[in-house]
Design a protein around this motif. Structure first.
Motif, PDB file in Angstrom:
ATOM      1  N   ILE A  34      -5.639 105.513 -23.137  1.00  0.00           N
ATOM      2  CA  ILE A  34      -7.095 105.713 -23.167  1.00  0.00           C
ATOM      3  C   ILE A  34      -7.664 105.612 -21.758  1.00  0.00           C
ATOM      4  O   ILE A  34      -8.512 106.413 -21.362  1.00  0.00           O
ATOM      5  CB  ILE A  34      -7.759 104.696 -24.114  1.00  0.00           C
ATOM      6  CG1 ILE A  34      -7.356 105.002 -25.562  1.00  0.00           C
ATOM      7  CG2 ILE A  34      -9.275 104.711 -23.962  1.00  0.00           C
ATOM      8  CD1 ILE A  34      -7.759 103.948 -26.567  1.00  0.00           C
ATOM      9  N   ALA A  35      -7.194 104.647 -20.970  1.00  0.00           N
ATOM     10  CA  ALA A  35      -7.668 104.491 -19.594  1.00  0.00           C
ATOM     11  C   ALA A  35      -7.412 105.760 -18.788  1.00  0.00           C
ATOM     12  O   ALA A  35      -8.275 106.200 -18.021  1.00  0.00           O
ATOM     13  CB  ALA A  35      -6.982 103.298 -18.941  1.00  0.00           C
ATOM     14  N   ARG A  36      -6.255 106.360 -18.965  1.00  0.00           N
ATOM     15  CA  ARG A  36      -5.944 107.602 -18.254  1.00  0.00           C
ATOM     16  C   ARG A  36      -6.863 108.737 -18.713  1.00  0.00           C
ATOM     17  O   ARG A  36      -7.405 109.485 -17.898  1.00  0.00           O
ATOM     18  CB  ARG A  36      -4.495 107.982 -18.468  1.00  0.00           C
ATOM     19  CG  ARG A  36      -3.509 107.080 -17.757  1.00  0.00           C
ATOM     20  CD  ARG A  36      -2.072 107.500 -18.113  1.00  0.00           C
ATOM     21  NE  ARG A  36      -1.092 106.675 -17.459  1.00  0.00           N
ATOM     22  CZ  ARG A  36      -0.615 105.539 -17.943  1.00  0.00           C
ATOM     23  NH1 ARG A  36      -1.052 105.074 -19.097  1.00  0.00           N
ATOM     24  NH2 ARG A  36       0.287 104.843 -17.276  1.00  0.00           N
ATOM     25  N   LEU A  37      -7.009 108.878 -20.026  1.00  0.00           N
ATOM     26  CA  LEU A  37      -7.836 109.963 -20.564  1.00  0.00           C
ATOM     27  C   LEU A  37      -9.281 109.871 -20.082  1.00  0.00           C
ATOM     28  O   LEU A  37      -9.923 110.898 -19.836  1.00  0.00           O
ATOM     29  CB  LEU A  37      -7.783 109.949 -22.093  1.00  0.00           C
ATOM     30  CG  LEU A  37      -6.458 110.396 -22.706  1.00  0.00           C
ATOM     31  CD1 LEU A  37      -6.433 110.069 -24.200  1.00  0.00           C
ATOM     32  CD2 LEU A  37      -6.230 111.878 -22.460  1.00  0.00           C
ATOM     33  N   LEU A  38      -9.799 108.669 -19.966  1.00  0.00           N
ATOM     34  CA  LEU A  38     -11.173 108.500 -19.487  1.00  0.00           C
ATOM     35  C   LEU A  38     -11.361 109.025 -18.066  1.00  0.00           C
ATOM     36  O   LEU A  38     -12.470 109.382 -17.672  1.00  0.00           O
ATOM     37  CB  LEU A  38     -11.577 107.022 -19.531  1.00  0.00           C
ATOM     38  CG  LEU A  38     -11.934 106.483 -20.901  1.00  0.00           C
ATOM     39  CD1 LEU A  38     -12.074 104.970 -20.853  1.00  0.00           C
ATOM     40  CD2 LEU A  38     -13.208 107.129 -21.416  1.00  0.00           C
ATOM     41  N   GLN A  39     -10.290 109.079 -17.313  1.00  0.00           N
ATOM     42  CA  GLN A  39     -10.357 109.562 -15.935  1.00  0.00           C
ATOM     43  C   GLN A  39      -9.824 110.988 -15.801  1.00  0.00           C
ATOM     44  O   GLN A  39      -9.643 111.481 -14.688  1.00  0.00           O
ATOM     45  CB  GLN A  39      -9.562 108.622 -15.016  1.00  0.00           C
ATOM     46  CG  GLN A  39     -10.121 107.230 -14.969  1.00  0.00           C
ATOM     47  CD  GLN A  39     -11.530 107.181 -14.413  1.00  0.00           C
ATOM     48  OE1 GLN A  39     -11.866 107.896 -13.478  1.00  0.00           O
ATOM     49  NE2 GLN A  39     -12.373 106.358 -15.004  1.00  0.00           N
ATOM     50  N   GLY A  40      -9.533 111.644 -16.934  1.00  0.00           N
ATOM     51  CA  GLY A  40      -9.050 113.015 -16.889  1.00  0.00           C
ATOM     52  C   GLY A  40      -7.590 113.145 -16.500  1.00  0.00           C
ATOM     53  O   GLY A  40      -7.141 114.202 -16.078  1.00  0.00           O
ATOM     54  N   VAL A  41      -6.837 112.058 -16.662  1.00  0.00           N
ATOM     55  CA  VAL A  41      -5.411 112.039 -16.331  1.00  0.00           C
ATOM     56  C   VAL A  41      -4.622 112.174 -17.626  1.00  0.00           C
ATOM     57  O   VAL A  41      -5.005 111.616 -18.661  1.00  0.00           O
ATOM     58  CB  VAL A  41      -5.052 110.714 -15.611  1.00  0.00           C
ATOM     59  CG1 VAL A  41      -3.566 110.610 -15.337  1.00  0.00           C
ATOM     60  CG2 VAL A  41      -5.860 110.577 -14.325  1.00  0.00           C
ATOM     61  N   GLU A  42      -3.519 112.921 -17.580  1.00  0.00           N
ATOM     62  CA  GLU A  42      -2.675 113.057 -18.765  1.00  0.00           C
ATOM     63  C   GLU A  42      -2.218 111.665 -19.238  1.00  0.00           C
ATOM     64  O   GLU A  42      -1.855 110.817 -18.421  1.00  0.00           O
ATOM     65  CB  GLU A  42      -1.460 113.922 -18.455  1.00  0.00           C
ATOM     66  CG  GLU A  42      -1.801 115.374 -18.227  1.00  0.00           C
ATOM     67  CD  GLU A  42      -2.403 116.025 -19.464  1.00  0.00           C
ATOM     68  OE1 GLU A  42      -1.934 115.762 -20.582  1.00  0.00           O
ATOM     69  OE2 GLU A  42      -3.376 116.789 -19.308  1.00  0.00           O
ATOM     70  N   PRO A  43      -2.224 111.419 -20.553  1.00  0.00           N
ATOM     71  CA  PRO A  43      -1.923 110.070 -21.050  1.00  0.00           C
ATOM     72  C   PRO A  43      -0.505 109.592 -20.770  1.00  0.00           C
ATOM     73  O   PRO A  43      -0.262 108.385 -20.727  1.00  0.00           O
ATOM     74  CB  PRO A  43      -2.184 110.164 -22.556  1.00  0.00           C
ATOM     75  CG  PRO A  43      -2.188 111.604 -22.869  1.00  0.00           C
ATOM     76  CD  PRO A  43      -2.570 112.338 -21.624  1.00  0.00           C
ATOM     77  N   ASP A  44       0.436 110.500 -20.531  1.00  0.00           N
ATOM     78  CA  ASP A  44       1.820 110.086 -20.281  1.00  0.00           C
ATOM     79  C   ASP A  44       2.182 110.081 -18.796  1.00  0.00           C
ATOM     80  O   ASP A  44       3.321 109.834 -18.431  1.00  0.00           O
ATOM     81  CB  ASP A  44       2.787 110.968 -21.048  1.00  0.00           C
ATOM     82  CG  ASP A  44       2.653 112.443 -20.687  1.00  0.00           C
ATOM     83  OD1 ASP A  44       1.696 112.826 -20.000  1.00  0.00           O
ATOM     84  OD2 ASP A  44       3.521 113.219 -21.126  1.00  0.00           O
ATOM     85  N   ARG A  45       1.208 110.292 -17.941  1.00  0.00           N
ATOM     86  CA  ARG A  45       1.472 110.315 -16.496  1.00  0.00           C
ATOM     87  C   ARG A  45       1.808 108.927 -15.980  1.00  0.00           C
ATOM     88  O   ARG A  45       1.145 107.944 -16.322  1.00  0.00           O
ATOM     89  CB  ARG A  45       0.252 110.856 -15.764  1.00  0.00           C
ATOM     90  CG  ARG A  45       0.456 110.968 -14.264  1.00  0.00           C
ATOM     91  CD  ARG A  45      -0.702 111.661 -13.628  1.00  0.00           C
ATOM     92  NE  ARG A  45      -0.647 111.484 -12.185  1.00  0.00           N
ATOM     93  CZ  ARG A  45      -1.635 111.776 -11.387  1.00  0.00           C
ATOM     94  NH1 ARG A  45      -2.760 112.270 -11.860  1.00  0.00           N
ATOM     95  NH2 ARG A  45      -1.519 111.595 -10.093  1.00  0.00           N
ATOM     96  N   ASP A  46       2.840 108.842 -15.142  1.00  0.00           N
ATOM     97  CA  ASP A  46       3.194 107.575 -14.507  1.00  0.00           C
ATOM     98  C   ASP A  46       2.208 107.280 -13.391  1.00  0.00           C
ATOM     99  O   ASP A  46       1.880 108.161 -12.590  1.00  0.00           O
ATOM    100  CB  ASP A  46       4.608 107.637 -13.925  1.00  0.00           C
ATOM    101  CG  ASP A  46       5.682 107.541 -14.985  1.00  0.00           C
ATOM    102  OD1 ASP A  46       5.427 106.915 -16.032  1.00  0.00           O
ATOM    103  OD2 ASP A  46       6.772 108.091 -14.767  1.00  0.00           O
ATOM    104  N   LEU A  47       1.725 106.044 -13.362  1.00  0.00           N
ATOM    105  CA  LEU A  47       0.803 105.602 -12.321  1.00  0.00           C
ATOM    106  C   LEU A  47       1.340 104.330 -11.684  1.00  0.00           C
ATOM    107  O   LEU A  47       2.022 103.536 -12.346  1.00  0.00           O
ATOM    108  CB  LEU A  47      -0.576 105.320 -12.910  1.00  0.00           C
ATOM    109  CG  LEU A  47      -1.299 106.480 -13.574  1.00  0.00           C
ATOM    110  CD1 LEU A  47      -2.568 105.982 -14.246  1.00  0.00           C
ATOM    111  CD2 LEU A  47      -1.621 107.563 -12.561  1.00  0.00           C
TER     112      LEU A  47
END
Length: 87
Positions: A34-47
């Protein structure tokens, strides 16, 4: 330390999405996704951990503010995150 406004080239309106704008109704997500999606990042992206911490700092209060819009599913194991979806 505060900085003068004129030091910034890009000042935008402060906007948050409604949960229905971010999440698919037939899916459950971890708070990290959800945190990724809120920033427009794919949900499975490694950060990197530092970036993920910053995203969580935005996502958790947003989820609490919209708590009536969420349902919760228990994690598969004690060391895994729970899952959240639209109510």
């Amino acid at each position: 330390m505060p900085r003068p406004r004129e030091e910034f080239d890009d000042i935008r309106d402060f906007e948050f999405y409604d949960p229905e704008e971010v999440l698919e109704p037939d899916q459950l997500y971890t708070v990290y996704e959800i945190a990724r999606l809120l920033q427009g990042v794919e949900p499975d992206r490694d950060l990197d951990p530092g970036t993920e911490d910053i995203l969580l700092n935005w996502a958790i209060p947003w989820m609490l503010d919209h708590s009536e819009s969420f349902v919760f599913a228990e994690p598969a194991a004690d060391d895994e995150p729970g899952y959240y979806g639209l109510a």
